[in-house]
Write a protein that holds these residues in place. Structure first.
Motif, mmCIF file in Angstrom:
data_model
loop_
_atom_site.group_PDB
_atom_site.id
_atom_site.type_symbol
_atom_site.label_atom_id
_atom_site.label_comp_id
_atom_site.label_asym_id
_atom_site.label_seq_id
_atom_site.Cartn_x
_atom_site.Cartn_y
_atom_site.Cartn_z
ATOM 1 N N THR A 109 11.395 -12.177 2.063
ATOM 2 C CA THR A 109 10.196 -12.998 1.875
ATOM 3 C C THR A 109 9.020 -12.370 2.629
ATOM 4 O O THR A 109 7.910 -12.290 2.101
ATOM 5 N N GLY A 110 9.268 -11.930 3.848
ATOM 6 C CA GLY A 110 8.226 -11.256 4.614
ATOM 7 C C GLY A 110 7.767 -9.971 3.940
ATOM 8 O O GLY A 110 6.572 -9.669 3.900
ATOM 9 N N LEU A 111 8.695 -9.227 3.375
ATOM 10 C CA LEU A 111 8.337 -8.002 2.657
ATOM 11 C C LEU A 111 7.490 -8.320 1.436
ATOM 12 O O LEU A 111 6.491 -7.637 1.173
ATOM 13 N N ALA A 112 7.848 -9.363 0.704
ATOM 14 C CA ALA A 112 7.055 -9.766 -0.469
ATOM 15 C C ALA A 112 5.652 -10.184 -0.044
ATOM 16 O O ALA A 112 4.666 -9.834 -0.707
ATOM 17 N N PHE A 113 5.546 -10.906 1.070
ATOM 18 C CA PHE A 113 4.233 -11.305 1.574
ATOM 19 C C PHE A 113 3.402 -10.083 1.955
ATOM 20 O O PHE A 113 2.216 -10.000 1.621
ATOM 21 N N LEU A 114 4.003 -9.129 2.656
ATOM 22 C CA LEU A 114 3.278 -7.914 3.045
ATOM 23 C C LEU A 114 2.815 -7.138 1.815
ATOM 24 O O LEU A 114 1.700 -6.614 1.789
ATOM 25 N N HIS A 115 3.668 -7.077 0.817
ATOM 26 C CA HIS A 115 3.304 -6.388 -0.428
ATOM 27 C C HIS A 115 2.139 -7.111 -1.116
ATOM 28 O O HIS A 115 1.178 -6.487 -1.548
ATOM 29 N N TRP A 116 2.227 -8.433 -1.188
ATOM 30 C CA TRP A 116 1.166 -9.228 -1.805
ATOM 31 C C TRP A 116 -0.146 -9.050 -1.044
ATOM 32 O O TRP A 116 -1.200 -8.866 -1.645
ATOM 33 N N SER A 118 -1.120 -6.551 0.904
ATOM 34 C CA SER A 118 -1.699 -5.211 0.745
ATOM 35 C C SER A 118 -2.341 -5.057 -0.625
ATOM 36 O O SER A 118 -3.396 -4.437 -0.756
ATOM 37 N N ARG A 119 -1.742 -5.669 -1.651
ATOM 38 C CA ARG A 119 -2.353 -5.647 -2.986
ATOM 39 C C ARG A 119 -3.668 -6.423 -2.988
ATOM 40 O O ARG A 119 -4.647 -5.997 -3.589
ATOM 41 N N ALA A 120 -3.690 -7.564 -2.329
ATOM 42 C CA ALA A 120 -4.901 -8.379 -2.276
ATOM 43 C C ALA A 120 -6.015 -7.645 -1.529
ATOM 44 O O ALA A 120 -7.175 -7.687 -1.947
ATOM 45 N N LEU A 121 -5.664 -6.965 -0.453
ATOM 46 C CA LEU A 121 -6.672 -6.214 0.300
ATOM 47 C C LEU A 121 -7.218 -5.042 -0.511
ATOM 48 O O LEU A 121 -8.394 -4.708 -0.410
ATOM 49 N N GLU A 122 -6.367 -4.419 -1.322
ATOM 50 C CA GLU A 122 -6.808 -3.314 -2.174
ATOM 51 C C GLU A 122 -7.811 -3.789 -3.214
ATOM 52 O O GLU A 122 -8.798 -3.101 -3.504
ATOM 53 N N THR A 123 -7.590 -4.969 -3.780
ATOM 54 C CA THR A 123 -8.490 -5.473 -4.816
ATOM 55 C C THR A 123 -9.796 -6.011 -4.223
ATOM 56 O O THR A 123 -10.814 -6.011 -4.901
ATOM 57 N N GLU A 124 -9.787 -6.437 -2.948
ATOM 58 C CA GLU A 124 -10.987 -6.945 -2.309
ATOM 59 C C GLU A 124 -11.882 -5.848 -1.766
ATOM 60 O O GLU A 124 -13.061 -6.051 -1.560
ATOM 61 N N ALA A 125 -11.321 -4.694 -1.485
ATOM 62 C CA ALA A 125 -12.091 -3.609 -0.882
ATOM 63 C C ALA A 125 -13.161 -3.123 -1.854
ATOM 64 O O ALA A 125 -12.874 -2.893 -3.028
ATOM 65 N N PRO A 126 -14.388 -2.984 -1.362
ATOM 66 C CA PRO A 126 -15.444 -2.483 -2.260
ATOM 67 C C PRO A 126 -15.193 -1.017 -2.592
ATOM 68 O O PRO A 126 -14.706 -0.260 -1.763
ATOM 69 N N PRO A 127 -15.519 -0.634 -3.806
ATOM 70 C CA PRO A 127 -15.301 0.766 -4.174
ATOM 71 C C PRO A 127 -16.232 1.670 -3.376
ATOM 72 O O PRO A 127 -17.361 1.313 -3.061
ATOM 73 N N SER A 128 -15.729 2.847 -3.036
ATOM 74 C CA SER A 128 -16.566 3.765 -2.255
ATOM 75 C C SER A 128 -17.356 4.673 -3.136
ATOM 76 O O SER A 128 -17.038 5.113 -4.126
#
Length: 128
Positions: A109-116, A118-128
Motif C-alpha cells: 500500500t505504501g509503495l502504491a502511494f509513493l508511485h501515485w 510521484s506520478r501526481a508530482l510529475e503531472t503538476e510540474a510545469p514544463p521547462s
C-alpha cells in the motif's frame, strides 16, 4: 563436514527468504525493481502457508542433515522447527502468519502511494 555446511546454508537461505518476505515490500519503496521478486516471494510464501506447497530448501536441508548424521527437520518444516515456540508461542502461529500478511500489504500500500504521489508530482510540474 561438507554436508553439514549444505544443511546450514539451506537454513540461512530459509531465514533470508522469510526476512525478505517480511521486509521486501519496504525495500521496493527505495528500489522499485525489488517489487517483482518480492511479489514472487510473497506468492510462494502464501502457497506454502495455505496450499501446503513443499519448500525445496527443506528438502536440501534435510538431505544435508541426513548425510551429516543429524536429525532431520520435523515434517512440519523449517518454521515449526526454528520459529514456532521460539519466536512466538505455538498457539499463535496464525497470528504470526496474519502479522506477516498485514506487513506485506502495508508495504505494498505504501509503495502504491509513493508511485501515485510521484506520478501526481510529475503531472503538476510545469514544463521547462
Amino acid at each position: 563436514m561438507g554436508y553439514r555446511l549444505i544443511a546450514d546454508a539451506a537454513m540461512v537461505l530459509h531465514a533470508a527468504f522469510l526476512v525478505y518476505l517480511v521486509v521486501g515490500g519496504f525495500l521496493a519503496w527505495r528500489w522499485r525493481w525489488a517489487f517483482w521478486p518480492h511479489l514472487a516471494t510473497a506468492a510462494y510464501g502464501l502457497g506454502i502457508a495455505t496450499v501446503g506447497w513443499d519448500c525445496p530448501l527443506t528438502h536440501v536441508e534435510n538431505w544435508g542433515r541426513a548425510r551429516a548424521g543429524q536429525e532431520m527437520l520435523p515434517s512440519s518444516g523449517f518454521i515449526d522447527h526454528y520459529l514456532t515456540g521460539v519466536i512466538y508461542p505455538a498457539e499463535h502461529l496464525f497470528t504470526a502468519q496474519l502479522a506477516v500478511a498485514v506487513t506485506v500489504l502495508v508495504s505494498w500500500t505504501g509503495l502504491a502511494f509513493l508511485h501515485w504521489r510521484s506520478r501526481a508530482l510529475e503531472t503538476e510540474a510545469p514544463p521547462s
